[in-house]
Motif scaffolding. Structure first.
Motif: not given
Length: 501
Positions: A232-241, A270-280
């Motif tokens: 349930x991570x938020x890909x639109x954060x770390x993958x945003x164009x 909901x409930x995932x950290x603002x910033x995921x681990x580096x492996x994600x």
């Protein structure tokens, strides 16, 4: 004939896809222009020898003994060439790699500048139409004057001496030739030297390793997307164009675009950290850097596949016999070492992602080790231990070979690239990376079984569906070795190159 694939044409550039096809019987076309240039090169050699001009390996000794005369009889010169190179040791090279090696060698010889007889080209082509594979020892080449010792074993095998494989079964080479309907090669001194004095093993192994690592690279992107979705991570954060474009690396831009496509429709939880681990969070940057490195290897392999690696070379139109170093496998040595580095970091990423997935402190509260009944069952515990061991093996063997020059041959070969070692090591590492991907795939399938949410992105859901069809849930515990292999094979089929390059 069973196993015969589409024709490989010696008149056009050689491609990695051709090497994949060479794993089993393949038709190789020798067009009239190819036959003409081979004949012209051979006739020119005869003219040169008739003029009593010195030609390395035809009128001289070999290597450091070039200053001495060779044998007068051509058949004796052939035997002398190959006999002294029968010093290889260690396990035998995978027959798939051996057959790809023969294809690379015949392409080089078919360019017409090696002075070989037409029967050599015809013999190699006839071999490739069967499932015959020469038995070649792993240890013996330093990749400087080509892959001398392994290729000498291949040449002897094609003469009916030593050992060979037919339909994957090891047997005396003469028996294998007879059963395959092949005629033993008849060689003179120039033919024999031309068969061994090139980097065809190094090139073939590097190309096959590249093909496998590229497939695993795509598989890691797929698995990362599936991990993002089930957690349930938020890909639109770390993958945003905008974010990735600002990073500025073309490989990362392309990788992130592909990941966004697979994750289209994913709904964050909901409930995932603002910033995921580096492996994600840093996966697009890591995978993008790997993509950039693989593009460098792509270029080297493309050049090597279409390179004439031999010495000397004969140019009839210019009346030139040139003695040089086109058998020096430095480009592939560098490229194979880059492959090893990429493989190690991809392996690190996959192992860390599996570690995250089995850890209840980071996986959103799923059971430890993804066990269906922790304590009474142990889920992925054994599989995770195995991934740790495989990553350690990859790291241990990732030391660059191409920088470890060691003089030999009375200092005739005073610098050597060790490309053969680098290339064969890359093949080994690529196989371990495939198994690491299979391990993570089993973990992701199990995560959904023990409570992770099903994927919300249609693309990811389709991947999980295939995994569920392939690997049963681990409940109760069972050995997972075969499940990991099946998952790895599935990922390979889903991510293998569909193009012809």
């Amino acid at each position: 004939m069973p196993g015969v694939a589409r024709t490989v044409d010696l008149a056009r550039p050689l491609r990695v896809a051709d090497l994949r096809r060479a794993a089993t019987g393949v038709d190789v076309e020798i067009s009239a222009p190819v036959r003409d240039r081979v004949a012209r090169g051979r006739n020119y050699l005869r003219t040169v020898l008739g003029d009593d001009r010195p030609v390395y390996g035809a009128t001289t000794g070999f290597g450091a003994l070039v200053g001495f005369a060779g044998r007068d009889d051509e058949a004796d010169q052939c035997d002398n060439t190959l006999a002294h190179l029968g010093a290889g040791q260690g396990p035998e090279i995978d027959p798939t790699v051996a057959r790809a090696t023969v294809l690379v060698r015949v392409w080089s010889l078919a360019q017409g500048v090696s002075g070989v007889s037409a029967r050599v080209v015809d013999g190699l082509v006839a071999m490739l139409a069967t499932t015959f594979a020469p038995a070649m020892p792993r240890f013996g080449s330093v990749g400087a004057s080509g892959d001398l010792i392994p290729l000498a074993y291949a040449a002897q095998s094609l003469r009916g001496r030593g050992w060979a494989y037919l339909d994957g079964v090891r047997m005396p080479a003469g028996t294998a030739l007879t059963r395959a309907g092949l005629t033993p090669l008849v060689l003179d001194g120039r033919d024999a030297l031309a068969l061994v004095n090139g980097t065809s093993l190094t090139t073939a192994a590097t190309a096959l390793a590249l093909d496998s690592v590229r497939t695993s690279h795509r598989a890691v992107q797929m698995l990362t997307c599936l991990l993002v979705d089930v957690l349930g991570c938020e890909p639109e954060q770390f993958l945003h164009p905008r974010l990735i474009t600002a990073y500025g690396h073309p490989g990362a831009v392309d990788v992130a675009a592909g990941m966004r496509t697979l994750l289209a429709g994913a709904v964050p939880s909901t409930g995932r950290p603002l910033q995921e681990a580096y492996s994600i969070r840093c996966a697009p940057q890591l995978l993008g850097a790997a993509e950039g490195a693989l593009r460098y290897v792509d270029d080297v392999v493309a050049a090597d596949l279409n390179s004439v690696s031999d010495n000397p070379l004969f140019f009839p139109d210019d009346d030139l016999v040139l003695h040089g170093g086109n058998f020096f496998g430095q480009p592939a040595a560098f490229a194979a070492d880059v492959l090893a580095t990429v493989t190690a970091q991809l392996g690190n990423l996959v192992e860390r992602q599996l570690d995250l997935l089995v850890d209840p402190a980071r996986n959103g509260g799923l059971p430890p080790m993804l066990a269906a009944g922790p304590g009474r069952q142990h889920g992925l515990q054994g599989a995770q231990l195995a991934t740790t061991a495989m990553v350690a093996e990859i790291r241990r063997n990732a030391v660059p070979a191409s920088m470890q020059s060691l003089p030999t041959n009375l200092h005739n070969q005073d610098v050597v690239p060790f490309g053969t070692q680098a290339a064969l090591r890359a093949v080994d590492q690529a196989g371990l990376l495939r198994l690491l991907c299979g391990s993570l795939a089993v973990g992701l399938r199990q995560a959904v079984h023990v409570g992770a949410r099903p994927p919300t992105a249609p693309g990811c859901a389709a991947v999980l569906e295939r995994l569920v069809e392939t690997v049963p849930a681990v409940d109760p515990d069972r050995p997972l070795d075969s499940d990991v292999v099946r998952a790895a094979e599935l990922l390979h089929s889903l991510n293998a190159s569909r193009d012809e390059c």
